[in-house]
Design an enzyme around this catalytic site. Structure first.
Site, short mmCIF file in Angstrom:
data_model
loop_
_atom_site.label_atom_id
_atom_site.label_comp_id
_atom_site.label_asym_id
_atom_site.label_seq_id
_atom_site.Cartn_x
_atom_site.Cartn_y
_atom_site.Cartn_z
N ARG A 1 0.83 -1.21 0.00
CA ARG A 1 0.00 0.00 0.00
C ARG A 1 0.86 1.25 0.00
O ARG A 1 2.03 1.22 0.35
CB ARG A 1 -0.92 0.03 1.21
CG ARG A 1 -0.19 0.07 2.55
CD ARG A 1 -0.07 1.45 3.15
NE ARG A 1 0.76 1.48 4.32
CZ ARG A 1 2.04 1.77 4.32
NH1 ARG A 1 2.66 2.02 3.20
NH2 ARG A 1 2.75 1.80 5.44
N ASP B 1 -2.21 -0.57 7.46
CA ASP B 1 -1.62 -1.42 6.42
C ASP B 1 -2.46 -2.66 6.16
O ASP B 1 -2.74 -3.02 5.02
CB ASP B 1 -0.21 -1.85 6.83
CG ASP B 1 0.70 -0.66 7.08
OD1 ASP B 1 0.26 0.49 6.88
OD2 ASP B 1 1.86 -0.88 7.48
MG MG Z 1 5.50 -2.95 7.54
#
Ligand code: MG
Ligand code: ADP
Length: 389
Positions: free
Chosen positions: A31, A176
């Site tokens: 990402r 994340d």
């Molecule tokens: Mg990481």
């Protein structure tokens, strides 16, 4: 490389190592955070997207072992994890991201089958694009497939985050894993880190792209400084009498200024401003108001550089190069992304100017720092997927 090509490559590796064709392919993306930095642990907003770089696994049930055997093509190492008993930490080090996820499934009462797996990653490892979440979410997606039991997406992301906390020892936020699970093609993900509510923000205008520039440096200060910043944020919140900086406003902060150390004030000013900027940027993206979004990205960078002090000369160099190219050259905005002290910068650019921008950024960065960067574009990509099952 696109996902189907990665799967073909990995199938070949699987055949070579295990002598048969794999049954499943799963993938999870890395990402990039477009805006909203160091806001996650302050209960604020973040605005990331999944990128077209993935951790991919090819797998099949193992008839001969009690373990999940993962051959990591990227680093050329194999991890063997006995799944006939509760999984604990072990070696190689990277296997702890996998072990933590397997343990999470075991704790939910799932019986984990023995598996043969090959894995590769096109997310740069340790480059600030979250190869760690890609690895966790890819593992979780494989286990969902192999146990024929899909988790609720939020539970899945939280299970992966817990694996990173407890098995890899990294006290990460929720961004994340959420975006690697819930990313959607051509959308950013506006995530409220307090309520865990997510909103997809469409990027419909084909005339813009997100460009990522990897500085290819990582300064070691990172981990220690992170803890210091967290403590400073908590201090500022306590002085203002709020639960977290999410609940503070610029006015509240200004009137508390006299009661705070100057450095604590500046840390809080970054966070309070960044939460505002993130919400404005989400509106700007929705309206395809690229000039505004670009200005918010530059403002975010200045704030991270001057108030939060988590940038470094290489990240500043990328942003300076972007500013010099300017809107006329096709750059709307640019900022460091991720925790800081190295890693990547992200820029909002005109799609028809990408080649020129990439060339200039590479050449000028090389000239300023003597380091070879990696510059590439990514459309907002889909979250974790099962390619074949
Ligand atoms: Mg990481
Ligand atoms: P980032 O998530 O930004 O890439 P982190 O420091 O959080 O950086 O995570 C990097 C760590 O994740 C590596 O040190 C390694 O242990 C692990 N890792 C992630 N992907 C892989 C992979 N494909 N093979 C081996 N290790 C990996």
């Amino acid at each position: 490389m696109k996902l189907p090509e990665l799967a073909t490559d990995l199938a070949r590796q699987f055949q070579r190592i295990y002598g048969r064709t794999p049954r499943w392919f799963v993938a999870a993306p890395g990402r990039v955070n477009v805006i909203g930095e160091h806001t996650d642990y302050n209960d604020g907003f973040v605005l990331p997207m999944a990128i077209e770089q993935y951790t991919v696994m090819a797998a099949d049930i193992s008839r001969t072992s009690k373990s999940i055997t993962i051959h990591d093509v990227t680093v050329g190492e194999t991890a063997t994890v006995d799944v006939s008993q509760p999984v604990e930490k072990g070696l190689p080090k990277w296997s702890n991201y996998v072990r933590g996820v397997i343990a999470g499934f075991q704790q939910r009462g799932s019986k984990i089958p023995a598996l043969d797996v090959t894995m590769l990653s096109t997310v740069p490892i340790g480059g600030g694009l979250s190869s760690s979440a890609a690895l966790e979410v890819c593992t979780a997606t494989l286990l969902e497939t192999a146990t024929i039991k899909k988790l609720d997406p939020i539970e899945k992301a939280l299970l992966c985050q817990k694996a990173e906390h407890e098995y890899a020892g990294v006290p990460c936020g929720i961004m994340d894993q959420f975006v690697s699970v819930m990313g959607k093609e051509n959308h950013l993900l506006l995530l409220d880190c307090r309520t865990r509510e997510t909103k997809l923000v469409p990027v419909t205008d084909p005339s813009v792209e997100l460009l990522i520039a990897n500085t290819n440096v990582k300064h070691e200060l990172g981990t220690g400084e992170y803890a210091v910043r967290r403590a400073q944020c908590e201090k500022a919140a306590a002085i203002m009498g709020v639960r977290s900086l999410r609940d503070a406003t610029a006015e509240m902060l200004e009137s508390a200024k006299g009661r705070m150390e100057e450095v604590v004030f500046r840390r809080a000013r970054h966070v309070v401003g960044e939460i505002e900027r993130t919400l404005h940027a989400a509106e700007g993206v929705r309206a395809s108001n690229w000039l505004t979004v670009g200005q918010l990205m530059y403002a975010s960078h200045r704030s991270l550089r001057d108030d939060y002090e988590v940038s470094c000369k290489e990240l500043d160099a990328i942003v300076e190069i972007a500013e010099a190219i300017g809107t006329a050259g096709g750059v709307y905005g640019c900022r460091m992304t991720g925790g800081g002290f190295g890693g990547c910068a992200v820029a909002l650019v005109k799609a028809n100017a990408i080649d020129g921008i990439t060339e200039k950024m590479e050449a000028d960065y090389r000239q300023k720092t003597g380091i070879e960067p990696a510059v590439f574009v990514s459309r907002p990509a889909a979250g974790a997927t099962v390619l074949r099952s």
